[in-house]
Design an enzyme around this catalytic site. Structure first.
Site, mmCIF file in Angstrom:
data_model
loop_
_atom_site.group_PDB
_atom_site.id
_atom_site.type_symbol
_atom_site.label_atom_id
_atom_site.label_comp_id
_atom_site.label_asym_id
_atom_site.label_seq_id
_atom_site.Cartn_x
_atom_site.Cartn_y
_atom_site.Cartn_z
ATOM 1 N N VAL A 154 93.860 37.605 63.140
ATOM 2 C CA VAL A 154 93.580 37.163 64.517
ATOM 3 C C VAL A 154 94.566 37.851 65.472
ATOM 4 O O VAL A 154 95.136 37.227 66.363
ATOM 5 C CB VAL A 154 93.694 35.619 64.674
ATOM 6 C CG1 VAL A 154 92.876 35.156 65.882
ATOM 7 C CG2 VAL A 154 93.266 34.877 63.442
ATOM 8 N N ALA A 155 94.814 39.148 65.251
ATOM 9 C CA ALA A 155 95.743 39.933 66.084
ATOM 10 C C ALA A 155 97.058 39.166 66.284
ATOM 11 O O ALA A 155 97.620 38.663 65.318
ATOM 12 C CB ALA A 155 95.080 40.305 67.400
ATOM 13 N N CYS A 156 97.509 39.055 67.525
ATOM 14 C CA CYS A 156 98.831 38.462 67.787
ATOM 15 C C CYS A 156 98.912 37.005 67.356
ATOM 16 O O CYS A 156 100.006 36.465 67.205
ATOM 17 C CB CYS A 156 99.148 38.535 69.274
ATOM 18 S SG CYS A 156 98.978 40.173 69.896
ATOM 19 N N SER A 157 97.769 36.356 67.212
ATOM 20 C CA SER A 157 97.782 34.943 66.810
ATOM 21 C C SER A 157 97.588 34.775 65.307
ATOM 22 O O SER A 157 97.285 33.672 64.834
ATOM 23 C CB SER A 157 96.711 34.174 67.588
ATOM 24 O OG SER A 157 97.085 34.103 68.946
#
Ligand code: CO8
Length: 373
Positions: A154-157
């Protein structure tokens, strides 16, 4: 309902530090060479003349001073301008699994737990070195953990969403403890020819040991978790398995990280602050009951703005600690590194927030309360 806790965290960094000064010198040498090689096309107006980068701009615009990198020499080599990663055959531990396993080992050692105490592994990171076999399964094997393992992204998350999934697996009774590993080898995704983004990322890996609260010896009770996503093309990579089949073929630059940094700044700051306040309200918390915000580490000005909006006043540095001066943006790892590095002064009963925001867009918010030992 089964309550959950964070028992410990772990961190891995590569051995090499790459400073802004080194990066800017190399980028500016590239600019001189590019402008000379393309002088005719630039004179005809077919190509734009490249402008130099500057350390002053980078530090002021982002707060970044340095970053850890898996291959500094490859990035600084003008004929290469990307990490130089030695090939490893299939029967050797892969690079990403090595980083993730090291962070996982650190988290287990800090907890005083062994692999047999853990029921599974989630590898949650922005990019995977390969699709299968899953990175998580390789890390699981390397650490000698049983149970099950899988990847998510979830990319940066990635880390905050991974912790949320782990906590829900424990609450539903499918596991008693999960190791959430976030190996972010971000430098290979950077376009070192691009002045706007050549300085943004660094490499790191984190791990978070999520456990049943009644198994936790000290650590942090998870008081609440909340996730949000909203589609945006403003942070994007086009690297993927269809690329080799596409007609026409994408350029290498089109497969690397790109963003509309200004737009991201403007759109994500209010979104993140509103989301945090909403989540706080749902948990019956007020800002003065939250001692610290361990925020995603993309930009120092962004973090000050989000923290100011949440607290409704200017904030002291220790209320929203910054680690991107040392690490740069490490995608999913950022908020976890801030938490890992800056939580020693909490006393039992005090609450803080781990919060990520970034590509997707995605926001993940986890309120934690210090437990008594
Ligand atoms: N050196 C000198 N000058 C420069 C440079 C440079 N390197 N770059 C740009 N400039 C110039 C520009 O040309 C511009 O000049 P002018 O005013 O004459 O047009 C001026 O500086 C200002 O440019 P910007 O407006 O673009 O600069 P900003 O102040 O907006 O700063 C930032 C740029 C730092 C990119 C800023 O916008 C920012 O940080 N925004 C937030 C970005 C963000 O949060 N992104 C999320 C990142 S994504 C993520 O976290 C994970 C995604 C997954 C990653 C996967 C691994 C790779």
């Amino acid at each position: 309902m089964i309550a959950t806790a964070i028992q410990s965290t772990g961190l891995w960094t590569p051995g090499e530090v790459l400073t802004n000064q080194e990066l800017v010198e190399s980028y500016n040498a590239h600019v001189v060479r590019y402008n000379a090689e393309n002088a005719d096309a630039i004179a005809r107006g077919e190509l734009a003349e490249k402008q130099p980068s500057s350390t002053e701009f980078i530090e002021k615009a982002s707060g970044i001073k340095a970053r850890y990198a898996i291959s500094k020499s490859g990035i600084l080599d003008l004929d290469r301008m990307k990490p130089d990663i030695p090939f490893r055959p299939d029967d050797e531990l892969s690079w990403m699994a090595e980083a993730g396993a090291a962070a996982g080992k650190d988290a287990l050692e800090r907890a005083g737990w062994g692999p047999a105490d853990v029921d599974g592994v989630i590898c949650s990171a922005t990019s995977m070195q390969r699709a299968y076999p899953s990175m998580a399964v390789e890390i699981q094997q390397e650490l000698g953990i049983g149970g099950f393992a899988y990847d998510m992204s979830v990319a940066c998350s990635s880390a905050t969403f991974g912790i949320t999934v782990a906590s829900n697996l424990i609450t539903s009774g499918q596991a008693r403890s999960m190791l959430v590993v976030t190996p972010e080898l971000a430098t290979p995704q950077v376009n070192y020819n691009d002045r706007d983004s050549h300085f943004i990322f660094g490499d790191a890996a984190t791990a978070v040991l999520v456990v049943r609260e009644d198994d936790a010896t000290d650590g942090w009770s998870i008081r609440g978790m909340k996730m949000k996503t909203e589609f945006s093309n403003n942070i994007r990579t086009n690297l993927g398995f269809l690329n080799r089949c596409e007609t026409p073929q994408r350029s290498e630059a089109d497969q690397l990280f790109s963003q509309q940094g200004r737009k991201v700044f403007k759109e994500v700051c209010p979104m993140a602050a509103d989301f945090i306040l909403e989540h706080m309200g749902e948990l019956g918390l007020t800002p003065d009951q939250v001692k610290r915000l361990w925020l995603h580490q993309a930009n120092i000005n962004m973090n000050s703005m989000v923290a100011r909006k949440v607290y409704g006043r200017d904030v002291a540095p220790e209320e929203a600690p910054i680690i991107l001066d040392e690490f740069a943006n490490t995608a999913g790892c950022g908020s976890v590194i801030a938490f890992h590095r800056h939580n020693d002064d909490f006393v039992p009963g005090e609450t803080g927030l781990i919060c990520s925001f970034g590509a997707g867009y995605s926001i993940g918010s986890i309120f934690v309360e210090k437990r008594a030992s």
